[in-house]
Scaffold this motif. Structure first.
Motif, mmCIF file in Angstrom:
data_model
loop_
_atom_site.group_PDB
_atom_site.id
_atom_site.type_symbol
_atom_site.label_atom_id
_atom_site.label_comp_id
_atom_site.label_asym_id
_atom_site.label_seq_id
_atom_site.Cartn_x
_atom_site.Cartn_y
_atom_site.Cartn_z
ATOM 1 N N VAL A 37 1.461 4.396 15.236
ATOM 2 C CA VAL A 37 1.071 3.129 15.853
ATOM 3 C C VAL A 37 2.064 2.841 16.977
ATOM 4 C CG1 VAL A 37 0.843 0.643 15.450
ATOM 5 C CG2 VAL A 37 0.077 2.271 13.712
ATOM 6 N N CYS A 38 1.551 2.721 18.192
ATOM 7 C CA CYS A 38 2.432 2.607 19.364
ATOM 8 C C CYS A 38 2.309 1.252 20.032
ATOM 9 C CB CYS A 38 2.102 3.709 20.359
ATOM 10 S SG CYS A 38 3.183 3.701 21.792
ATOM 11 N N HIS A 39 3.438 0.779 20.534
ATOM 12 C CA HIS A 39 3.483 -0.515 21.205
ATOM 13 C C HIS A 39 2.576 -0.573 22.434
ATOM 14 C CE1 HIS A 39 5.230 -4.388 22.148
ATOM 15 N NE2 HIS A 39 5.792 -4.338 20.967
ATOM 16 N N SER A 40 2.333 0.580 23.064
ATOM 17 C CA SER A 40 1.492 0.551 24.264
ATOM 18 C C SER A 40 0.056 0.131 23.935
ATOM 19 C CB SER A 40 1.525 1.892 24.995
ATOM 20 O OG SER A 40 1.062 2.915 24.161
ATOM 21 N N ASP A 41 -0.387 0.362 22.678
ATOM 22 C CA ASP A 41 -1.731 -0.113 22.287
ATOM 23 C C ASP A 41 -1.802 -1.639 22.341
ATOM 24 O OD1 ASP A 41 -2.535 2.464 21.772
ATOM 25 O OD2 ASP A 41 -2.080 2.358 19.635
ATOM 26 N N GLY A 61 -5.163 5.060 18.413
ATOM 27 C CA GLY A 61 -4.276 6.106 17.896
ATOM 28 C C GLY A 61 -4.095 7.268 18.856
ATOM 29 N N HIS A 62 -2.939 7.284 19.589
ATOM 30 C CA HIS A 62 -2.690 8.418 20.494
ATOM 31 C C HIS A 62 -1.585 9.337 19.967
ATOM 32 C CE1 HIS A 62 -0.421 4.952 22.195
ATOM 33 N NE2 HIS A 62 0.547 5.819 22.345
ATOM 34 N N GLU A 63 -1.149 9.085 18.720
ATOM 35 C CA GLU A 63 -0.256 10.037 18.038
ATOM 36 C C GLU A 63 -1.022 10.524 16.811
ATOM 37 O OE1 GLU A 63 4.147 8.067 18.929
ATOM 38 O OE2 GLU A 63 3.274 7.846 16.963
ATOM 39 N N THR A 152 4.967 13.095 18.798
ATOM 40 C CA THR A 152 4.007 13.456 19.845
ATOM 41 C C THR A 152 4.000 12.454 20.996
ATOM 42 O OG1 THR A 152 2.187 12.345 18.691
ATOM 43 C CG2 THR A 152 2.496 14.686 18.203
ATOM 44 N N ASP A 153 4.479 11.251 20.754
ATOM 45 C CA ASP A 153 4.680 10.287 21.841
ATOM 46 C C ASP A 153 6.091 9.707 21.784
ATOM 47 O OD1 ASP A 153 4.598 8.305 23.787
ATOM 48 O OD2 ASP A 153 3.373 6.942 22.611
ATOM 49 N N ALA A 154 6.459 9.120 20.656
ATOM 50 C CA ALA A 154 7.774 8.465 20.553
ATOM 51 C C ALA A 154 8.919 9.470 20.633
ATOM 52 C CB ALA A 154 7.870 7.674 19.251
HETATM 53 ZN ZN LIG Z 1 2.464 5.403 22.933
#
Ligand SMILES: [Zn+2]
Ligand SMILES: [Zn+2]
Length: 346
Positions: A37-41, A61-63, A152-154
């Motif tokens: 879960v990413c802050h950019s969402d 979900g991008h990770e 994969t992102d962070a």
């Molecule tokens: Zn992200």
């Protein structure tokens, strides 16, 4: 299958039942093990309807990490059941940037309407997901998917930013990390693993500063009006040779510029909308300012190798798919320490 979707502009994401996708020729169907879960969402879900870049509903979900469930026609080189992670910034695979592994800077993605999963294409916070090409999968080979998926992102995004500044992070130098949440707490570890620089972490939250110290920051400074003075004091009035801003809001970007030493790098990673004026006298002499996006395919493999060597440990809090809306609420409230990971089949 169940999926977490952003369905209405301005509304919270919802868990919904949608048909399980079938892989078309060239595609891979994954049974999702873990999704970050990413802050950019949260930034995406705050954008207005006017000019909103993606079609709704959008599975978030991008990770993503999962096991290979089914292969579309023509896909070879993957075993059913194999554990893999998804390289998110999908490109065309054929342009000069993609040829170099830099699909994050694909020259034709916009023209061909190629979007990352969770940021245009259906994402990883679902029981199953489609990956458009086997090229976008990295075998985990024994790495734990839950611990690894945030990389994969962070992991990849800070790794890409830090790698570009390595020549400046010599012994005796200082690296400043602003924002020690999901990306920032990984950045601290990558800096400690790859450089001899002194790492100074800045955050507004004492909890996050505590985490920063725990994962290797030499100094932890509250990010407030006195932060610039404190960093200058810590560096004997010289400033930092590299500053990584994982918030990117007006006050943090301003701090980043103010603590940048002569010939340093300022990398604005966070998408908080802040801007840094560049011009003679605005910053120390010869400061380079950049705002990168994600990282390349080869860098993701390198990040996983770093994890394999045991020097990167992502602080993870797990949630079921039904609890995914709560994970976003907590992230928005700033009460996730490290990275929230959804286990859609957990
Ligand atoms: Zn992200
Ligand atoms: Zn391309």
């Amino acid at each position: 299958m169940k999926a977490l979707q952003y369905r209405t502009i301005g509304a919270a994401p919802e868990v919904v039942e949608i048909p399980r996708p079938e892989p078309k020729p060239g595609e891979v169907l994954l049974k999702v093990t873990a999704a970050g879960v990413c802050h950019s969402d949260i930034a995406v879900m705050s954008w207005p309807e006017q000019g909103f870049p993606y079609r709704l509903p959008l599975t978030l979900g991008h990770e993503g990490a999962g096991t290979v469930e089914a292969l579309g026609d023509g896909v070879a080189g993957l075993e059913i059941g194999e554990s893999v992670a998804v390289y998110g910034p999908w490109g065309c695979g054929l342009c000069v940037k993609c040829a170099a592994g830099e699909e994050n800077y694909c020259q034709r993605a916009r023209e061909l309407d190629i979007n990352p999963p969770g940021l245009g294409a259906p994402g990883a916070i679902a029981e199953y997901m489609i990956v458009d090409d086997a090229r976008h999968l990295v075998p985990l080979r024994g790495l734990d998917p839950v611990q690894t998926v945030p990389l994969t992102d962070a992991g990849l995004t800070p790794y890409h930013a830090i790698k570009k500044s390595l020549p400046k992070l010599v012994p005796g130098s200082t690296a400043v990390v602003i924002g020690t949440g999901g990306l920032g707490h990984v950045a601290v570890q990558v800096l400690r693993a790859m450089t001899a620089a002194r790492v100074v972490a800045l955050d507004v939250s004492e909890d996050k500063l505590e985490l920063a110290r725990k994962v290797g920051a030499h100094e932890a400074v509250l990010s407030n009006a006195d932060a610039t003075e404190k960093v200058m004091e810590l560096t004997g009035g010289i400033g930092a040779q590299a500053v990584f801003d994982f918030v990117g809001a007006a006050p943090t970007v301003s701090t980043a510029g103010a603590v940048a030493a002569v010939e340093s790098d300022v990398t604005i990673v966070g998408i908080g909308g802040g801007t840094l004026p560049v011009g003679f006298g605005e910053l120390a002499f010869e400061v380079s300012v950049k705002a990168p996006y994600w990282g390349s395919r080869d860098e993701l493999v390198e990040v996983f190798e770093l994890a394999r060597s045991g020097v990167v440990d992502v602080h993870v809090e797990t949630f079921s798919l039904d609890e995914a809306p709560e994970a976003y609420e907590r992230l928005h409230a700033g009460t996730i320490n490290g990275r929230a990971v959804i286990l859609p089949n957990g």
